[in-house]
Design a protein around this motif. Sequence first.
Motif, PDB file in Angstrom:
ATOM      1  N   ASP A 105       9.833   1.355   5.568  1.00 59.25           N
ATOM      2  CA  ASP A 105       8.735   0.399   5.543  1.00 59.25           C
ATOM      3  C   ASP A 105       9.268  -0.992   5.223  1.00 59.25           C
ATOM      4  N   CYS A 106       8.518  -1.983   5.674  1.00 60.50           N
ATOM      5  CA  CYS A 106       8.819  -3.383   5.389  1.00 60.50           C
ATOM      6  C   CYS A 106       7.492  -4.115   5.378  1.00 60.50           C
ATOM      7  N   ARG A 107       7.206  -4.776   4.258  1.00 58.83           N
ATOM      8  CA  ARG A 107       5.946  -5.518   4.169  1.00 58.83           C
ATOM      9  C   ARG A 107       6.082  -6.656   3.178  1.00 58.83           C
ATOM     10  N   LEU A 108       5.194  -7.634   3.334  1.00 59.95           N
ATOM     11  CA  LEU A 108       5.141  -8.768   2.427  1.00 59.95           C
ATOM     12  C   LEU A 108       3.937  -8.586   1.520  1.00 59.95           C
ATOM     13  N   LEU A 109       4.186  -8.538   0.209  1.00 61.44           N
ATOM     14  CA  LEU A 109       3.114  -8.408  -0.769  1.00 61.44           C
ATOM     15  C   LEU A 109       2.670  -9.803  -1.184  1.00 61.44           C
ATOM     16  N   ASP A 142       1.981 -16.574  -8.807  1.00 60.84           N
ATOM     17  CA  ASP A 142       2.996 -15.522  -8.786  1.00 60.84           C
ATOM     18  C   ASP A 142       3.783 -15.562  -7.482  1.00 60.84           C
ATOM     19  N   ASP A 143       4.927 -14.891  -7.480  1.00 62.77           N
ATOM     20  CA  ASP A 143       5.774 -14.828  -6.293  1.00 62.77           C
ATOM     21  C   ASP A 143       5.210 -13.868  -5.262  1.00 62.77           C
ATOM     22  N   TYR A 144       5.543 -14.122  -4.005  1.00 60.92           N
ATOM     23  CA  TYR A 144       5.376 -13.136  -2.948  1.00 60.92           C
ATOM     24  C   TYR A 144       6.514 -12.137  -3.131  1.00 60.92           C
ATOM     25  N   ILE A 145       6.356 -10.939  -2.609  1.00 63.56           N
ATOM     26  CA  ILE A 145       7.429  -9.949  -2.692  1.00 63.56           C
ATOM     27  C   ILE A 145       7.637  -9.333  -1.318  1.00 63.56           C
ATOM     28  N   SER A 146       8.849  -9.423  -0.831  1.00 61.31           N
ATOM     29  CA  SER A 146       9.228  -8.700   0.372  1.00 61.31           C
ATOM     30  C   SER A 146       9.688  -7.322  -0.084  1.00 61.31           C
ATOM     31  N   MET A 147       8.982  -6.277   0.374  1.00 67.02           N
ATOM     32  CA  MET A 147       9.295  -4.916  -0.048  1.00 67.02           C
ATOM     33  C   MET A 147       9.805  -4.120   1.145  1.00 67.02           C
ATOM     34  N   THR A 148      11.006  -3.579   0.997  1.00 68.74           N
ATOM     35  CA  THR A 148      11.521  -2.665   2.004  1.00 68.74           C
ATOM     36  C   THR A 148      11.851  -1.344   1.326  1.00 68.74           C
ATOM     37  N   THR A 149      11.588  -0.255   2.027  1.00 69.00           N
ATOM     38  CA  THR A 149      11.919   1.069   1.494  1.00 69.00           C
ATOM     39  C   THR A 149      12.887   1.750   2.456  1.00 69.00           C
ATOM     40  N   MET A 158      14.683   7.914  -2.443  1.00 70.44           N
ATOM     41  CA  MET A 158      14.267   6.751  -1.703  1.00 70.44           C
ATOM     42  C   MET A 158      14.619   5.501  -2.524  1.00 70.44           C
ATOM     43  N   ILE A 159      14.991   4.452  -1.816  1.00 69.66           N
ATOM     44  CA  ILE A 159      15.360   3.178  -2.427  1.00 69.66           C
ATOM     45  C   ILE A 159      14.328   2.127  -2.037  1.00 69.66           C
ATOM     46  N   VAL A 160      13.931   1.308  -3.000  1.00 68.45           N
ATOM     47  CA  VAL A 160      13.002   0.212  -2.757  1.00 68.45           C
ATOM     48  C   VAL A 160      13.714  -1.084  -3.115  1.00 68.45           C
ATOM     49  N   ARG A 161      13.733  -2.003  -2.158  1.00 62.30           N
ATOM     50  CA  ARG A 161      14.320  -3.327  -2.372  1.00 62.30           C
ATOM     51  C   ARG A 161      13.175  -4.333  -2.437  1.00 62.30           C
ATOM     52  N   LEU A 162      13.121  -5.089  -3.518  1.00 66.10           N
ATOM     53  CA  LEU A 162      12.087  -6.101  -3.709  1.00 66.10           C
ATOM     54  C   LEU A 162      12.753  -7.468  -3.784  1.00 66.10           C
ATOM     55  N   THR A 163      12.379  -8.336  -2.871  1.00 72.15           N
ATOM     56  CA  THR A 163      12.880  -9.702  -2.897  1.00 72.15           C
ATOM     57  C   THR A 163      11.717 -10.602  -3.282  1.00 72.15           C
ATOM     58  N   TYR A 164      11.856 -11.253  -4.435  1.00 73.34           N
ATOM     59  CA  TYR A 164      10.815 -12.132  -4.966  1.00 73.34           C
ATOM     60  C   TYR A 164      10.980 -13.510  -4.334  1.00 73.34           C
ATOM     61  N   LEU A 165       9.890 -14.005  -3.731  1.00 76.16           N
ATOM     62  CA  LEU A 165       9.923 -15.239  -2.961  1.00 76.16           C
ATOM     63  C   LEU A 165       8.859 -16.214  -3.448  1.00 76.16           C
ATOM     64  N   SER A 166       9.245 -17.466  -3.562  1.00 77.37           N
ATOM     65  CA  SER A 166       8.309 -18.528  -3.891  1.00 77.37           C
ATOM     66  C   SER A 166       8.384 -19.556  -2.765  1.00 77.37           C
TER      67      SER A 166
END
Length: 101
Positions: free
Chosen positions: A38-42, A49-56, A1-9
């Motif tokens: 999955d797709c969610r905003l942490l 701290d940054d928000y993180i867009s997490m997709t798996t 499984m791959i997890v993509r994390l996009t750090y957002l400010s």
Amino acid sequence: MIVRLTYLSFLPQNLAQAKRIYSEQVVPVVRKQKGNLDCRLLEPIEKNDDYISMTTWESKADADAYHSSGTYRDLVEKVRKDFAKDPVLKVYTTESILEHA
């Protein structure tokens, strides 16, 4: 499984709008992509701290296809005006030594 994390400010004055766009426009599109799990905003507990867009994703191929299709770029553009700084994408695998035991 791959997890993509996009750090957002986000700009503080645009935060509510950015979260609404993410929930209403980004999540439904990402979840329809082949291989998306999955797709969610942490949301950070520490407000600085940054928000993180997490997709798996089921596989690296699925994650790469999503990224190269231009859909990722188009979705980032939906909230670009709300950014305090450019987003940062990091990609991880969930492979562990336990999976090989």
